[in-house]
Design an enzyme around this catalytic site. Structure first.
Site, short mmCIF file in Angstrom:
data_model
loop_
_atom_site.label_atom_id
_atom_site.label_comp_id
_atom_site.label_asym_id
_atom_site.label_seq_id
_atom_site.Cartn_x
_atom_site.Cartn_y
_atom_site.Cartn_z
N THR A 229 0.81 -1.22 0.00
CA THR A 229 0.00 0.00 0.00
C THR A 229 0.84 1.27 0.00
OG1 THR A 229 -0.12 0.05 2.42
CG2 THR A 229 -1.85 -1.17 1.26
N CYS B 136 2.48 2.57 9.52
CA CYS B 136 1.52 2.56 10.64
C CYS B 136 2.21 2.42 11.98
CB CYS B 136 0.54 1.39 10.50
SG CYS B 136 -0.35 1.30 8.94
N CYS C 273 -2.08 -0.01 15.14
CA CYS C 273 -3.07 0.37 14.13
C CYS C 273 -4.17 -0.69 14.04
CB CYS C 273 -2.40 0.51 12.76
SG CYS C 273 -3.51 1.12 11.47
N ARG D 185 -6.51 -3.75 8.98
CA ARG D 185 -6.21 -5.17 8.75
C ARG D 185 -4.71 -5.38 8.66
NH1 ARG D 185 -8.47 -8.71 3.60
NH2 ARG D 185 -7.51 -10.71 4.20
N ARG E 59 4.02 6.81 3.08
CA ARG E 59 3.19 7.92 3.54
C ARG E 59 2.41 7.48 4.79
NH1 ARG E 59 0.74 5.53 -0.76
NH2 ARG E 59 -1.49 5.01 -0.55
N CYS F 71 -0.33 6.53 7.58
CA CYS F 71 -1.66 5.93 7.61
C CYS F 71 -2.68 6.93 8.12
CB CYS F 71 -1.63 4.69 8.50
SG CYS F 71 -3.24 3.93 8.80
N CYS G 141 -4.30 5.37 11.86
CA CYS G 141 -3.60 5.49 13.15
C CYS G 141 -2.75 6.74 13.28
CB CYS G 141 -2.74 4.25 13.39
SG CYS G 141 -1.39 4.02 12.19
#
Length: 351
Positions: A33, A37, A41, A44, A66, A68, A71
């Protein structure tokens, strides 16, 4: 992968279990992605092959990830959410403000949501928090010579008896005794390792502890007894200076603190706490070396107990005391925080 971190299997286990003990120790980048995080977090959890670990958000950003949106890893743990910040700013500008549920709704806020946040972060309802702020302000004004009656009216109370009752419930003494009494004003300060509770009197900082420390409630009771004072949230001239210096410390720009301290304790405890402050930034001592420093080489256990009784973390650096074998032991804020602090200092100064 940063080699100063625990091994990747431990980190992945912490991620899967949302282990809050690893907050501040690492962030995780998700390759599929492109986001990174916190360990806790709620999104999933990715497969092991799709993650890499970083010691800081800065490292993750440099690697092209980048933050999240779930969180918010760039924010300190415990930071106020965006929807609440305007209300907190309004309270900060006017600590005497009175706000009913209808006033909150007029500001687009759900009163139950506001109250839940205050209960979770301040262990009191929103209205109790506002009352405590008003009483704290009133105490300071009366202590410095203003009349009880005038202060009561300017604090928004319609009757002197109502003011006196509210004051006594919060401060533990009547407003007429303010000039010979003391109040410990408290606030929360956000750090990369989680929120800390700071306490102060007019003379200086008397408390700085991580809010999740198990001994915090005991420390507050001891401090109240030693200073013959009750605790209440509020504002103090020392807090801005403390917050600024902590921010500089965590960014590696400060090695010594000069905020005034209030350190009630036994003569032995004070000797130990004074010795702690002589351990140079980036250095460590064993408990035995600390005992030798105060001229009592056989008092190792007593020195360890006095270290544990230290109520002002980081500034009085009990985190710099380690076991004789070099292992990290005995830190009320958690060994993971002790490791973080020692790593922070070693990266910015000689051992």
């Amino acid at each position: 992968m940063n080699h100063s971190l625990p091994n990747s299997e431990i980190l992945y286990s912490a991620l899967v279990n949302r282990d809050s003990n690893f907050e501040g120790i690492f962030v995780v980048g998700v390759k599929t992605t492109g986001i990174f995080c916190r360990p806790t977090c709620t999104a999933r959890k990715p497969k092991r092959a799709n993650v890499e670990f970083f010691a800081s958000a800065h490292d993750a950003l440099l690697a092209g990830y980048r933050p999240c949106k779930v969180c918010t890893p760039l924010e300190y743990k415990g930071a106020a959410p965006d929807w609440l910040k305007p209300l907190l700013a309004e309270i900060n500008d006017n600590p005497l403000i009175r706000l009913r549920d209808s006033d909150l709704r007029a500001r687009g806020l759900d009163p139950s949501r506001v109250s839940y946040w205050f209960k979770r972060h301040h262990e009191m309802t929103f209205q109790a928090y506002l009352r405590a702020l008003r009483i704290g302000q009133a105490f300071g004004r009366i202590k410095h010579g203003e009349s009880v009656t005038g202060t009561a009216l300017e604090s928004g109370y319609e009757s002197l008896s109502g003011f006196a009752d509210s004051f006594k419930r919060t401060a533990g003494f009547s407003p007429n005794k303010s000039q010979e009494s003391q109040l410990i004003v408290t606030t929360r300060i956000l750090t990369p390792l989680g929120p800390m509770l700071a306490g102060a009197t007019d003379d200086g900082i008397c408390l700085l502890e991580f809010v999740d420390r198990r001994m915090l409630e005991t420390q507050l009771k001891r401090l109240s007894k030693l200073l013959n004072a009750e605790c209440a949230p509020g504002f103090c001239k020392h807090f801005d200076r403390l917050s600024s210096q902590l921010e500089e410390y965590f960014s590696g720009k400060r090695r010594e603190f000069d905020v005034p301290l209030v350190l009630p304790g036994t003569p032995f405890q004070q000797r130990v706490w004074t010795a702690l402050q002589t351990i140079p930034y980036g250095s460590t001592r064993s408990y035995k070396e600390q005992a030798e420093t105060i001229g009592l080489p056989n008092a190792v256990r007593a020195v360890a107990r006095a270290n544990g009784d230290n109520r002002i973390a980081i500034i009085i650096p009990c985190h710099r005391v380690i076991g004789a074998d070099g292992n990290l032991t005995g830190y009320g804020g958690g060994l993971w925080r002790k490791r973080y602090l020692l790593n922070l200092e070693s990266s910015h100064g000689p051992r």
